[in-house]
Design an enzyme around this catalytic site. Structure first.
Site, short mmCIF file in Angstrom:
data_model
loop_
_atom_site.label_atom_id
_atom_site.label_comp_id
_atom_site.label_asym_id
_atom_site.label_seq_id
_atom_site.Cartn_x
_atom_site.Cartn_y
_atom_site.Cartn_z
N ASP A 1 -17.79 12.70 -27.09
CA ASP A 1 -18.04 11.61 -26.24
C ASP A 1 -19.11 10.61 -27.06
O ASP A 1 -20.01 11.40 -27.26
CB ASP A 1 -18.64 11.91 -24.77
CG ASP A 1 -18.05 11.24 -23.63
OD1 ASP A 1 -18.00 10.00 -23.68
OD2 ASP A 1 -17.61 11.94 -22.85
N ASP B 1 -17.46 6.00 -24.61
CA ASP B 1 -17.76 5.64 -23.23
C ASP B 1 -18.24 4.17 -22.84
O ASP B 1 -18.82 3.62 -23.65
CB ASP B 1 -19.16 6.36 -23.01
CG ASP B 1 -19.40 6.46 -21.60
OD1 ASP B 1 -18.76 7.03 -20.65
OD2 ASP B 1 -20.47 5.80 -21.00
N GLU C 1 -12.76 4.27 -23.20
CA GLU C 1 -12.84 4.44 -21.87
C GLU C 1 -12.57 2.90 -21.46
O GLU C 1 -13.41 2.03 -21.73
CB GLU C 1 -14.06 5.22 -21.61
CG GLU C 1 -14.16 5.16 -19.77
CD GLU C 1 -15.16 5.16 -19.15
OE1 GLU C 1 -15.22 5.90 -18.15
OE2 GLU C 1 -16.36 4.81 -19.86
N HIS D 1 -14.25 13.47 -15.43
CA HIS D 1 -15.37 13.95 -14.52
C HIS D 1 -15.92 12.63 -13.53
O HIS D 1 -16.98 13.06 -13.17
CB HIS D 1 -16.35 14.07 -15.66
CG HIS D 1 -16.81 12.89 -16.45
ND1 HIS D 1 -15.59 12.48 -17.32
CD2 HIS D 1 -17.77 12.25 -16.45
CE1 HIS D 1 -16.27 11.36 -18.00
NE2 HIS D 1 -17.26 11.22 -17.38
N ASP D 2 -15.15 11.67 -13.72
CA ASP D 2 -15.72 10.46 -12.73
C ASP D 2 -14.69 10.57 -11.50
O ASP D 2 -14.94 9.39 -10.71
CB ASP D 2 -15.59 9.12 -13.31
CG ASP D 2 -16.62 9.18 -14.55
OD1 ASP D 2 -17.49 9.71 -14.44
OD2 ASP D 2 -16.18 8.29 -15.64
C1 NOJ Z 1 -18.42 6.36 -17.88
C2 NOJ Z 1 -18.67 7.92 -17.72
O1 NOJ Z 1 -17.29 8.48 -17.77
C3 NOJ Z 1 -19.66 8.02 -16.67
O2 NOJ Z 1 -19.59 9.65 -16.46
C4 NOJ Z 1 -20.76 7.52 -16.97
O3 NOJ Z 1 -21.65 7.93 -15.62
C5 NOJ Z 1 -20.96 6.19 -17.20
N1 NOJ Z 1 -19.95 5.98 -18.12
C6 NOJ Z 1 -22.20 5.77 -17.90
O4 NOJ Z 1 -22.16 6.19 -19.12
#
Ligand code: NOJ
Length: 592
Positions: free
Chosen positions: A141, A243, A297, A363-364
């Site tokens: 990442d 990210d 992302e 993970h989100d």
């Molecule tokens: C996206 C990431 O996937 C997430 O987990 C993170 O909280 C935010 N970007 C900030 O980095």
């Protein structure tokens, strides 16, 4: 399983010459068509990252090796044979750099070091070696839309208006008045500008206050990032996941945005300014020099944005992932028609050019089976297997999130104290301060908080599921008593062993990677039916997304197909001419 094959036929000699000619034309045509479809979908050629299955692992929650309750690199190393056994090709690790962990590593304080909780650089090197020895690639990442406020750059930047690092971040001097409103995704009052008395100025943070946004308009910052990338690429990693990168470039005049813009903030935040220029510069500085793949992302606001990110001729990135699909389920459910429409639309947008990522969780998000499937014990396994079939049979690179191979479910914590996620905690504070309905909020997070997807991997039935001997940083889901690796390893019909078979199916059938996708029976509200096709070969995928029996009107003579995979213990195809009736959450893969 019943195999279907054509009855033997007697062909007279004379007609046979004609047959041979037709056969050669057809088979040459088929090969040509295969080559065409590969060329079309593949610019400028076949790539490992198109054919790979990527396993995403949340290091904090996979395996703890030292009893501090936090997963670590040594823990991952101890489980490498398990990871290999899944049949996956690459591992994507959430951030492992030094961090005060306001956002579990998405707030980096030193990009060239390993987070203490996770181990040391030697551990990292051993992990990389262990992966490579097993033929698994590593994707890291890269969190460079923002850093931690504890990074040396930010400490220097905030210390004085004349610091050489001032321009590494976005500052708004207070004598200019209040800055134009910017929405923060994680802040306790949603305001992305944070006042800092040291220099009487506000700094910008799209995420938490401890995640100040880096200033990509400043060349020195950009080159620092390229150096960091070269540092990791030099260590031999195989890719970067960028990210929140779609937000990195900004219009630094900070114009006023319309009222309520935050309801659609991506439109105002994504793909701004010279983002493509910065990516081309990154390509020149890093990607052209190292053999690393790149995935962003976010895919912007339109197909055009997405294409521009990944069009090989533009020299930017390899892949992007769009959120439209993963965002579909709501607390009260979702419509399969909508789901099919979204995935089919994205597929067709990339049919000729570019490449998609296919994922239903990360993970989100809360757990896949709780959002897209059915976590009820009667259907959990079946629906988890059915969703795994969807991911493995679609065109695009599949990303699988740790624990989904076991069908892990939402923990659904009922007390706010049990949540660890900064966005969940801060939104609770926001709701409380603004008279929000806290009961409603708690219901919502039980279904959708990111912490649902971050509970420890369920290895066995022991008190902490074999994750740690200490107190886990987040509670283990009590259902590890029934859902765990140890039990599933032994059971040939477990979700885990089904998942392994499906990964193999994809790897053994290139048409599941490169073949054309066609949606069938579009208006069927229960069944997702589609074909994958390449050079005369065809697979039919039938997925019942409901708890009732269902049929699909595919328009195909299903009698011509043979069964290659089913998520039920036994499956007997009906007699010729009779349509296939799918049982609840049944998933069939048939070959023509
Ligand atoms: C996206 C990431 O996937 C997430 O987990 C993170 O909280 C935010 N970007 C900030 O980095």
């Amino acid at each position: 399983m019943k195999k279907r094959s054509a009855p033997p036929q007697h062909i007279p000699m004379k007609r046979c010459h004609y047959c041979l000619l037709v056969f050669f034309i057809l088979s040459f045509g088929a090969q040509w068509a295969t080559a065409q479809s590969i060329v079309k979908n593949d610019q400028p050629g076949e790539k490992w990252w198109k054919e790979a299955v990527i396993y995403q692992l949340y290091p904090r929650s996979f395996q703890d090796s030292d009893g501090d309750g936090i997963g670590d690199l040594k823990g991952i190393i101890s489980r490498l044979d398990y990871i290999k056994s899944l049949g996956i090709d690459a591992l994507w690790l959430n951030p492992i750099y030094s961090s005060p962990n306001d956002d579990n590593g998405y707030d980096v304080s030193d990009y060239r070091n390993i987070m203490k909780d996770f181990g040391t650089m030697e551990d990292f090197e051993a992990l990389l070696k262990g992966l490579h020895e097993r033929g698994i690639k590593l994707i890291m990442d890269l969190v460079v839309n923002h850093s931690s406020d504890e990074h040396e750059w930010f400490k220097a930047s905030r210390s004085s208006r004349t610091s050489p690092y001032r321009k590494y971040y976005h500052w708004w001097n207070a004598e200019q008045g209040k800055p134009p409103y910017r929405y923060s995704l994680f802040d306790i009052n949603h305001d992305a500008w944070m006042y800092d008395s040291v220099t009487n100025a506000y700094y910008l943070h799209y995420f938490s206050r401890k995640q100040p946004d880096l200033n990509w308009e400043h060349p020195a910052l950009r080159h620092e990032v390229y150096d960091i990338m070269k540092f990791w690429a030099g260590k031999g990693i195989d890719g970067f996941r960028l990210d929140a990168f779609q937000f990195a470039a900004k219009d630094t005049t900070f114009p006023m945005f319309p009222k309520n813009f935050e309801k659609n903030f991506t439109k105002y935040y994504a793909m701004q300014g010279n983002l493509h220029g910065y990516l081309q510069e990154m390509h020149k500085e890093v990607f052209s020099k190292f053999d690393v793949m790149s995935v962003s992302e976010g895919a912007g606001n339109s197909y055009e944005d997405a294409h521009n990110l990944v069009d090989a001729h533009r020299n930017e990135l390899n892949m992007a992932y769009a959120f439209e699909g993963v965002d579909i389920p709501k607390q009260d459910g979702y419509s399969l028609l909508h789901f099919k429409e979204v995935f089919s639309r994205w597929d067709s947008a990339f049919a000729e050019n570019g490449w998609l990522s296919i994922f239903l969780a990360n993970h989100d998000q809360a757990r896949l089976v709780s959002r897209f499937g059915n976590p009820d014990p009667a259907f959990r396994e079946l629906s988890a297997k059915m969703l795994a079939t969807f991911i493995m049979a679609m065109r695009g690179t599949p990303y699988v999130y740790y624990g989904d191979e076991l069908g892990m479910t939402n923990a659904g914590f009922t007390k706010i104290e049990d949540y660890r996620d900064v966005s969940t905690q801060n939104e609770y504070k926001f709701q409380k301060a603004n008279g929000g309905d806290l009961q409603k909020f708690m219901k919502r997070i039980q279904f959708e908080s990111r912490d649902n997807g971050r509970t420890p991997f369920q290895w066995d039935t022991s008190p902490n599921a074999g994750f740690t001997t200490g107190k886990p940083w987040i509670n283990v889901n009590p259902n590890h008593a029934t859902i765990n690796y140890a039990a599933q390893e032994k059971d040939p019909n477990s979700v885990l062993n089904y998942f392994r078979r499906l990964v193999k199916l994809r790897k053994d059938n290139r048409l599941l990677v490169y073949g054309n996708y066609t949606l069938l029976d579009k208006n069927n509200t229960n069944v997702y039916a589609f074909t994958r096709e390449s050079g005369g070969e065809k697979m039919l995928i039938l997925l019942n997304f409901s708890a009732a029996t269902a049929q699909a009107a595919t328009g195909l003579n299903q009698a011509n197909f043979e069964l290659v995979s089913s998520n039920y213990k036994t499956t007997v195809l009906p007699k010729k001419g009779t349509p296939i009736v799918l049982r609840p959450y049944e998933a069939l893969v048939l070959k023509f």
